[in-house]
Design a protein around this motif. Structure first.
Motif, PDB file in Angstrom:
ATOM      1  N   ILE A 190      34.881  40.003  50.819  1.00 55.93           N
ATOM      2  CA  ILE A 190      35.011  39.010  49.750  1.00 55.93           C
ATOM      3  C   ILE A 190      34.378  39.595  48.502  1.00 55.93           C
ATOM      4  O   ILE A 190      33.233  40.055  48.527  1.00 55.93           O
ATOM      5  CB  ILE A 190      34.320  37.692  50.131  1.00 55.93           C
ATOM      6  N   GLU A 191      35.116  39.564  47.416  1.00 54.70           N
ATOM      7  CA  GLU A 191      34.642  40.169  46.183  1.00 54.70           C
ATOM      8  C   GLU A 191      34.646  39.126  45.067  1.00 54.70           C
ATOM      9  O   GLU A 191      35.668  38.514  44.785  1.00 54.70           O
ATOM     10  CB  GLU A 191      35.549  41.355  45.801  1.00 54.70           C
ATOM     11  N   ILE A 192      33.484  38.895  44.474  1.00 60.59           N
ATOM     12  CA  ILE A 192      33.380  38.007  43.319  1.00 60.59           C
ATOM     13  C   ILE A 192      33.671  38.849  42.087  1.00 60.59           C
ATOM     14  O   ILE A 192      32.928  39.799  41.776  1.00 60.59           O
ATOM     15  CB  ILE A 192      31.981  37.372  43.207  1.00 60.59           C
ATOM     16  N   CYS A 193      34.733  38.577  41.380  1.00 67.53           N
ATOM     17  CA  CYS A 193      35.180  39.482  40.317  1.00 67.53           C
ATOM     18  C   CYS A 193      36.057  38.735  39.314  1.00 67.53           C
ATOM     19  O   CYS A 193      36.573  37.656  39.616  1.00 67.53           O
ATOM     20  CB  CYS A 193      35.963  40.650  40.913  1.00 67.53           C
ATOM     21  N   PRO A 194      36.273  39.307  38.126  1.00 65.94           N
ATOM     22  CA  PRO A 194      37.215  38.718  37.171  1.00 65.94           C
ATOM     23  C   PRO A 194      38.654  39.042  37.566  1.00 65.94           C
ATOM     24  O   PRO A 194      38.937  40.102  38.133  1.00 65.94           O
ATOM     25  CB  PRO A 194      36.834  39.378  35.842  1.00 65.94           C
ATOM     26  N   LEU A 195      39.562  38.122  37.278  1.00 65.21           N
ATOM     27  CA  LEU A 195      40.980  38.303  37.587  1.00 65.21           C
ATOM     28  C   LEU A 195      41.820  38.058  36.338  1.00 65.21           C
ATOM     29  O   LEU A 195      41.453  37.263  35.464  1.00 65.21           O
ATOM     30  CB  LEU A 195      41.422  37.324  38.683  1.00 65.21           C
ATOM     31  N   LEU A 196      42.962  38.746  36.297  1.00 69.00           N
ATOM     32  CA  LEU A 196      43.939  38.534  35.235  1.00 69.00           C
ATOM     33  C   LEU A 196      44.960  37.491  35.674  1.00 69.00           C
ATOM     34  O   LEU A 196      45.248  37.354  36.865  1.00 69.00           O
ATOM     35  CB  LEU A 196      44.656  39.843  34.909  1.00 69.00           C
ATOM     36  N   SER A 197      45.500  36.777  34.701  1.00 70.32           N
ATOM     37  CA  SER A 197      46.511  35.769  35.011  1.00 70.32           C
ATOM     38  C   SER A 197      47.600  35.827  33.960  1.00 70.32           C
ATOM     39  O   SER A 197      47.319  35.859  32.751  1.00 70.32           O
ATOM     40  CB  SER A 197      45.882  34.373  35.045  1.00 70.32           C
ATOM     41  N   GLY A 198      48.856  35.862  34.412  1.00 70.84           N
ATOM     42  CA  GLY A 198      49.971  35.932  33.471  1.00 70.84           C
ATOM     43  C   GLY A 198      51.271  35.496  34.104  1.00 70.84           C
ATOM     44  O   GLY A 198      51.385  35.360  35.326  1.00 70.84           O
ATOM     45  N   GLU A 199      52.263  35.276  33.270  1.00 71.66           N
ATOM     46  CA  GLU A 199      53.552  34.764  33.730  1.00 71.66           C
ATOM     47  C   GLU A 199      54.375  35.818  34.465  1.00 71.66           C
ATOM     48  O   GLU A 199      55.233  35.472  35.276  1.00 71.66           O
ATOM     49  CB  GLU A 199      54.361  34.257  32.536  1.00 71.66           C
ATOM     50  N   LEU A 238      47.472  47.650  32.310  1.00 72.81           N
ATOM     51  CA  LEU A 238      46.546  46.524  32.312  1.00 72.81           C
ATOM     52  C   LEU A 238      45.141  46.977  32.686  1.00 72.81           C
ATOM     53  O   LEU A 238      44.144  46.557  32.089  1.00 72.81           O
ATOM     54  CB  LEU A 238      47.024  45.446  33.290  1.00 72.81           C
ATOM     55  N   LYS A 239      45.078  47.866  33.661  1.00 72.73           N
ATOM     56  CA  LYS A 239      43.774  48.329  34.129  1.00 72.73           C
ATOM     57  C   LYS A 239      43.041  49.114  33.045  1.00 72.73           C
ATOM     58  O   LYS A 239      41.810  49.035  32.936  1.00 72.73           O
ATOM     59  CB  LYS A 239      43.950  49.191  35.385  1.00 72.73           C
ATOM     60  N   SER A 240      43.792  49.806  32.236  1.00 70.53           N
ATOM     61  CA  SER A 240      43.155  50.604  31.181  1.00 70.53           C
ATOM     62  C   SER A 240      42.491  49.701  30.142  1.00 70.53           C
ATOM     63  O   SER A 240      41.494  50.070  29.526  1.00 70.53           O
ATOM     64  CB  SER A 240      44.188  51.514  30.506  1.00 70.53           C
ATOM     65  N   TYR A 241      43.057  48.523  29.921  1.00 68.03           N
ATOM     66  CA  TYR A 241      42.466  47.577  28.985  1.00 68.03           C
ATOM     67  C   TYR A 241      41.357  46.738  29.643  1.00 68.03           C
ATOM     68  O   TYR A 241      40.375  46.381  28.999  1.00 68.03           O
ATOM     69  CB  TYR A 241      43.534  46.634  28.439  1.00 68.03           C
ATOM     70  N   PHE A 242      41.544  46.406  30.920  1.00 67.68           N
ATOM     71  CA  PHE A 242      40.636  45.495  31.622  1.00 67.68           C
ATOM     72  C   PHE A 242      40.004  46.227  32.808  1.00 67.68           C
ATOM     73  O   PHE A 242      40.354  46.001  33.968  1.00 67.68           O
ATOM     74  CB  PHE A 242      41.402  44.251  32.113  1.00 67.68           C
ATOM     75  N   LYS A 243      39.099  47.115  32.486  1.00 72.76           N
ATOM     76  CA  LYS A 243      38.557  48.025  33.497  1.00 72.76           C
ATOM     77  C   LYS A 243      37.757  47.296  34.582  1.00 72.76           C
ATOM     78  O   LYS A 243      37.738  47.718  35.737  1.00 72.76           O
ATOM     79  CB  LYS A 243      37.684  49.077  32.819  1.00 72.76           C
ATOM     80  N   GLU A 244      37.094  46.190  34.235  1.00 75.40           N
ATOM     81  CA  GLU A 244      36.265  45.495  35.224  1.00 75.40           C
ATOM     82  C   GLU A 244      37.061  44.509  36.082  1.00 75.40           C
ATOM     83  O   GLU A 244      36.566  43.994  37.078  1.00 75.40           O
ATOM     84  CB  GLU A 244      35.131  44.742  34.517  1.00 75.40           C
ATOM     85  N   TYR A 245      38.299  44.260  35.691  1.00 83.82           N
ATOM     86  CA  TYR A 245      39.119  43.289  36.424  1.00 83.82           C
ATOM     87  C   TYR A 245      39.678  43.931  37.690  1.00 83.82           C
ATOM     88  O   TYR A 245      40.081  45.091  37.693  1.00 83.82           O
ATOM     89  CB  TYR A 245      40.240  42.749  35.537  1.00 83.82           C
ATOM     90  N   ARG A 246      39.725  43.135  38.761  1.00 82.70           N
ATOM     91  CA  ARG A 246      40.025  43.705  40.085  1.00 82.70           C
ATOM     92  C   ARG A 246      41.337  43.199  40.685  1.00 82.70           C
ATOM     93  O   ARG A 246      41.691  43.562  41.797  1.00 82.70           O
ATOM     94  CB  ARG A 246      38.888  43.363  41.043  1.00 82.70           C
ATOM     95  N   GLY A 247      42.052  42.348  39.970  1.00 80.62           N
ATOM     96  CA  GLY A 247      43.317  41.868  40.495  1.00 80.62           C
ATOM     97  C   GLY A 247      43.986  40.928  39.527  1.00 80.62           C
ATOM     98  O   GLY A 247      43.463  40.622  38.448  1.00 80.62           O
ATOM     99  N   GLY A 248      45.179  40.450  39.926  1.00 83.94           N
ATOM    100  CA  GLY A 248      45.908  39.563  39.049  1.00 83.94           C
ATOM    101  C   GLY A 248      46.806  38.597  39.818  1.00 83.94           C
ATOM    102  O   GLY A 248      47.149  38.838  40.975  1.00 83.94           O
ATOM    103  N   GLU A 249      47.149  37.520  39.139  1.00 85.40           N
ATOM    104  CA  GLU A 249      48.033  36.509  39.735  1.00 85.40           C
ATOM    105  C   GLU A 249      48.700  35.747  38.587  1.00 85.40           C
ATOM    106  O   GLU A 249      48.568  36.132  37.431  1.00 85.40           O
ATOM    107  CB  GLU A 249      47.263  35.598  40.687  1.00 85.40           C
ATOM    108  N   MET A 250      49.409  34.647  38.909  1.00 86.85           N
ATOM    109  CA  MET A 250      50.294  34.053  37.917  1.00 86.85           C
ATOM    110  C   MET A 250      49.980  32.598  37.551  1.00 86.85           C
ATOM    111  O   MET A 250      50.564  32.089  36.592  1.00 86.85           O
ATOM    112  CB  MET A 250      51.752  34.127  38.414  1.00 86.85           C
ATOM    113  N   GLU A 251      49.129  31.909  38.286  1.00 77.82           N
ATOM    114  CA  GLU A 251      48.972  30.479  38.066  1.00 77.82           C
ATOM    115  C   GLU A 251      47.576  30.034  37.635  1.00 77.82           C
ATOM    116  O   GLU A 251      47.386  28.912  37.161  1.00 77.82           O
ATOM    117  CB  GLU A 251      49.329  29.699  39.349  1.00 77.82           C
ATOM    118  N   GLY A 252      46.587  30.880  37.831  1.00 82.84           N
ATOM    119  CA  GLY A 252      45.201  30.462  37.671  1.00 82.84           C
ATOM    120  C   GLY A 252      44.828  29.994  36.285  1.00 82.84           C
ATOM    121  O   GLY A 252      44.043  29.046  36.126  1.00 82.84           O
ATOM    122  N   ILE A 253      45.383  30.623  35.277  1.00 81.71           N
ATOM    123  CA  ILE A 253      44.971  30.269  33.922  1.00 81.71           C
ATOM    124  C   ILE A 253      45.396  28.848  33.575  1.00 81.71           C
ATOM    125  O   ILE A 253      44.673  28.113  32.869  1.00 81.71           O
ATOM    126  CB  ILE A 253      45.545  31.273  32.892  1.00 81.71           C
TER     127      ILE A 253
END
Length: 539
Positions: free
Chosen positions: A173-182, A194-209
């Motif tokens: 289990i990793e507590i981390c920032p995530l990206l969210s987009g359509e 995306l990773k180059s801009y958001f180096k500390e972010y560890r994943g992404g999904e589509m609905e969270g934001i």
């Protein structure tokens, strides 16, 4: 079990809203949910929207699934969450769980595996962009931070997390920032961009934001957790179903464990304790006050029932004992169980200072039952003669009981002694003067009739045609059996409270016990605990 929302209108049935975005997430969640009714989960329909009620990690939850992935379109996370919070004002916190893509590229980063659970400490909307004149991109979104108690809960369970993914690898289990987009990302070039801009972010999904924005607007604590099902590298379709199912299952398991930590309780005041009991379950029959044939499944037969049985058809019976011990129910059930006809006579409205008033009520009740006109009577002897005359002429059955209930006189009072003396005289007179049929009496009183008879000779004489039976206070064993019987019918959970303590609080009284259980069920409780007990006692 399907029901309409109107059935639950204005009822507090849940503390937490759980939102999913895909069918596989919903499937794994529903497999983990405990039921809130005898038929499993509640499926609740409301003007085209579908909700499910269940229990996860000890909390009553409402679940809804977005009709579409993403945040913006009709049926996506913004409108789904907004509608759900409007429909269920009882909701105190919101969780989104499911599947996401993982991404790690930087040297020194902790490697990721399928089914690692990513718990968002914050979410960033990466599609809120400005395309600059030099070809660069500026990301203009606002970070949304999750609720600290939720984050702390997942931090606690992360220490001892054990889950192997479909490849047999240990996950974390990793507590981390995530990206969210359509956009659904399944391209290594776009992911690395995306990773180059958001180096500390560890994943992404589509609905969270969308969910985060709605929760912040409504002042609801929220958390998003999604397990990795792919790495957005063009291989999303490889063993897709298996990986998504395992990832969704891991996320549900992590959520269940986190809800069981003390951290979440700081977000939930007065934890909801709900169980759905359909209207077909007639609580007035289950917790009956007056026995009839419909109450038979909910009646606890005891030794006293067996003791009374041999005297049916042969003797009158006088049962006495403390209030609330089930005297009336014992007598009524005995008569019904043996298919004996009887006339019920209630003396509760009689004067407490006038014995003659009780015999007037007995006389009028018999006349009313047999459709006879009453006559003016002024003395006890005439009441007895007229009662005997009517029973002789109007009763056509071979056996008939008169069930006399709610005698109004106090224990050991002189007026009670007078009543016992006159009543025994009436029974004796009727037994001698009614011919060709058997008319018997069943009597219920709090006071002991034996203590009201001074003469041993007279006591022995009337004992020849009256069975005197003391109904003693219920034992712990009998009360426990009663609770076990009723609990199986109404599905009450005793894991948080000792039945023995409950029995003591309600004074070993079956009446008080049944009233308390009925109130628990009427209020929709599923568990008996200190809070429920205090609410019942205080009222």
């Amino acid at each position: 079990m399907k029901i309409n929302y109107r059935t639950l209108l204005n009822k507090n049935i849940a503390d937490i809203l759980i939102v999913t975005a895909t069918d596989i997430e919903t499937e794994m969640l529903h497999k983990a949910l405990e039921p809130v009714c005898t038929e499993g989960l509640l499926e609740i329909e409301d003007e085209g929207h579908c909700y499910f009620a269940g229990i996860l990690g000890g909390y009553n939850i409402i679940h809804c699934q977005c009709e579409k992935m993403g945040t913006q379109e009709k049926g996506s996370s913004i409108l789904t969450t907004t509608t759900a919070l409007k429909t269920w004002p009882c909701i105190k916190a919101v969780i989104m769980l499911g599947i996401a893509f993982g991404m790690y590229e930087n040297e020194g980063e902790t490697p990721q595996h399928f089914s690692d659970v990513l718990v968002a400490c914050k979410i960033f909307p990466y599609e809120n962009q400005r395309f600059n004149h030099d070809g660069s991109v500026t990301y203009r979104g606002k970070e949304h931070c999750a609720s600290i108690p939720f984050i702390d809960a997942f931090t606690v369970i992360a220490r001892n997390w054990q889950w192997e993914n479909v490849k047999g690898e240990s996950t974390r289990i990793e507590i981390c920032p995530l990206l969210s987009g359509e956009k659904l990302v399944d391209d290594i070039t776009k992911r690395n961009e995306l990773k180059s801009y958001f180096k500390e972010y560890r994943g992404g999904e589509m609905e969270g934001i969308g969910l985060a924005a709605v929760c912040e607007e409504h002042g609801k604590p929220w958390i998003l957790l999604k397990a990795i099902c792919d790495f957005a590298d063009g291989n999303k379709g490889l063993d897709k179903k298996e990986k998504q199912a395992d990832a969704a299952k891991a996320a549900v398991h992590a959520c269940t464990q986190a809800l069981q930590t003390i951290n979440v309780s700081s977000l939930i005041d007065n934890k909801t304790n709900y169980w759905y009991r359909p209207s077909e379950l007639d609580l007035s029959k289950v917790f009956f006050v007056h026995y009839d044939t419909d109450c038979s499944p909910y009646y606890l037969e005891r030794n006293v029932d067996v003791e009374l049985q041999p005297f049916i058809m042969t003797k009158s019976c006088w049962v006495y004992g403390n209030s609330g011990m089930g005297k009336s129910e014992l007598l009524t059930r005995t008569l019904i169980h043996n298919n004996v006809e009887y006339i019920y006579i209630d003396l509760s409205l009689c004067s407490k200072n006038n014995v003659l008033d009780t015999f007037d009520t007995i006389y009028e009740s018999i006349c009313a039952k047999l459709n006879k006109e009453t006559e003016e009577i002024s003395c006890f002897e005439d009441y007895v003669k007229e009662i005997c005359k009517i029973l002789n002429s109007e009763i056509v059955t071979k056996h008939m009981y008169l069930l006399i209930d709610e005698i109004p006189f106090e224990h050991k009072s002189m007026i009670f002694r007078e009543f016992v003396d006159k009543f025994c005289s009436m029974m004796n007179y009727c037994s001698r003067n009614i011919k060709g049929k058997t008319i018997l009496f069943m009597v219920s009183s709090i006071a002991s009739p034996l203590e009201a008879i001074d003469s041993d000779d007279y006591r022995n004489k009337i004992a020849q045609y009256i069975k005197f039976l003391e109904l003693k206070d219920w034992t712990m064993e009998e009360c426990t059996k009663l609770i076990d019987l009723l609990t199986k019918v109404v599905y009450l959970d005793w894991s948080d409270f000792k039945i023995e303590d409950f029995i003591e609080k309600f004074k070993y009284s079956p009446r008080l016990i049944k009233n308390a259980l009925k109130e628990s069920c009427s209020l929709g409780y599923r568990k008996i605990d200190d809070i429920v007990i205090n609410r019942i006692i205080v009222g």
